[in-house]
Write a protein that holds these residues in place. Sequence first.
Motif, PDB file in Angstrom:
ATOM      1  N   TRP A  28       0.844  -1.189   0.000  1.00 14.47           N
ATOM      2  CA  TRP A  28       0.000   0.000   0.000  1.00 14.47           C
ATOM      3  C   TRP A  28       0.881   1.241   0.000  1.00 14.47           C
ATOM      4  CZ3 TRP A  28      -3.623   1.941   4.426  1.00 14.47           C
ATOM      5  CH2 TRP A  28      -4.503   2.891   3.913  1.00 14.47           C
ATOM      6  N   ARG A  29       0.939   1.907  -1.130  1.00  9.38           N
ATOM      7  CA  ARG A  29       1.855   3.027  -1.346  1.00  9.38           C
ATOM      8  C   ARG A  29       1.632   4.174  -0.360  1.00  9.38           C
ATOM      9  NH1 ARG A  29       5.146   6.085  -4.107  1.00  9.38           N
ATOM     10  NH2 ARG A  29       4.628   7.753  -5.502  1.00  9.38           N
ATOM     11  N   GLN A  30       0.385   4.509  -0.106  1.00  4.56           N
ATOM     12  CA  GLN A  30       0.087   5.603   0.829  1.00  4.56           C
ATOM     13  C   GLN A  30       0.697   5.334   2.200  1.00  4.56           C
ATOM     14  OE1 GLN A  30      -4.208   6.092   0.511  1.00  4.56           O
ATOM     15  NE2 GLN A  30      -3.945   8.220   1.114  1.00  4.56           N
ATOM     16  N   ALA A  31       0.529   4.125   2.686  1.00  2.42           N
ATOM     17  CA  ALA A  31       1.055   3.773   4.010  1.00  2.42           C
ATOM     18  C   ALA A  31       2.581   3.768   4.000  1.00  2.42           C
ATOM     19  CB  ALA A  31       0.512   2.415   4.450  1.00  2.42           C
ATOM     20  N   LEU A  32       3.170   3.296   2.917  1.00  4.08           N
ATOM     21  CA  LEU A  32       4.633   3.274   2.819  1.00  4.08           C
ATOM     22  C   LEU A  32       5.201   4.690   2.798  1.00  4.08           C
ATOM     23  CD1 LEU A  32       4.978   0.372   0.222  1.00  4.08           C
ATOM     24  CD2 LEU A  32       5.538   0.272   2.663  1.00  4.08           C
ATOM     25  N   VAL A  33       4.526   5.597   2.096  1.00  2.92           N
ATOM     26  CA  VAL A  33       4.970   7.003   2.062  1.00  2.92           C
ATOM     27  C   VAL A  33       4.842   7.627   3.451  1.00  2.92           C
ATOM     28  CG1 VAL A  33       4.414   9.307   1.152  1.00  2.92           C
ATOM     29  CG2 VAL A  33       4.539   7.347  -0.395  1.00  2.92           C
ATOM     30  N   LEU A  34       3.729   7.339   4.126  1.00  2.00           N
ATOM     31  CA  LEU A  34       3.543   7.878   5.484  1.00  2.00           C
ATOM     32  C   LEU A  34       4.616   7.341   6.423  1.00  2.00           C
ATOM     33  CD1 LEU A  34       2.026   9.511   7.595  1.00  2.00           C
ATOM     34  CD2 LEU A  34       0.447   7.571   7.854  1.00  2.00           C
ATOM     35  N   LYS A  35       4.929   6.050   6.313  1.00  2.00           N
ATOM     36  CA  LYS A  35       5.961   5.465   7.186  1.00  2.00           C
ATOM     37  C   LYS A  35       7.303   6.160   6.959  1.00  2.00           C
ATOM     38  CE  LYS A  35       8.103   1.275   8.758  1.00  2.00           C
ATOM     39  NZ  LYS A  35       8.042  -0.160   8.856  1.00  2.00           N
ATOM     40  N   GLU A  49       9.424   8.304   9.716  1.00  2.00           N
ATOM     41  CA  GLU A  49      10.824   8.005  10.026  1.00  2.00           C
ATOM     42  C   GLU A  49      11.729   9.195   9.750  1.00  2.00           C
ATOM     43  OE1 GLU A  49      11.355   4.401   7.792  1.00  2.00           O
ATOM     44  OE2 GLU A  49      10.454   3.179   9.379  1.00  2.00           O
ATOM     45  N   ASP A  50      11.458   9.937   8.677  1.00  2.00           N
ATOM     46  CA  ASP A  50      12.232  11.149   8.390  1.00  2.00           C
ATOM     47  C   ASP A  50      12.056  12.182   9.498  1.00  2.00           C
ATOM     48  OD1 ASP A  50      13.066   9.984   6.027  1.00  2.00           O
ATOM     49  OD2 ASP A  50      11.785  11.213   4.729  1.00  2.00           O
TER      50      ASP A  50
END
Length: 170
Positions: A123-130, A134-135
């Motif tokens: 799930w791209r949205q969740a990966l971007v949020l993660k 982290e950043d």
Amino acid sequence: MDAKIAQFFDSVGSFFSGNDKIPWCDGDVIAGCEREVREATDAGSEDLQKECLMRLSWALVHSRQTEDVQRGIDMLEASLENSAAPLEEREKLYLLAVGCYRIGDYSKSRQLVDRCIEMQADWRQALVLKKTIEDQITKDGVIGIGITATAFGAVGLIAGGIIAAMSRKK
């Protein structure tokens, strides 16, 4: 060479400005969603009301106002117990993660987004949020280290000055 220098300054600027890829929502959109919820409630359509409440929750957790974000978090936490479909639960967990990120609760946000990724690993949205979470954690750590180093440097400078002044008096 000039392009590399400009890119460096842009990256430093974005580091300190906190630009993330999560959209913001303004008060007009929230007011419109609240109106939709009222209309759906008056119409007596439970499915439409659920849909409108999800849109309102989305708008609230994407708000710039902390009170709105907290209200969205509260709504989502209350409605999470009634999530029948896994897709609906995943969406609510994601919105909760966004809300927690917005109020600065990065550890809870990361836990929630990890649950989303467990449900759907690609799930791209969740990966971007993660990555955004982290950043932000890294950025806060770097700033914290800088503040600590500055404080220790100042204490060392003061102590050195006191020792030098005492040695002159002898």
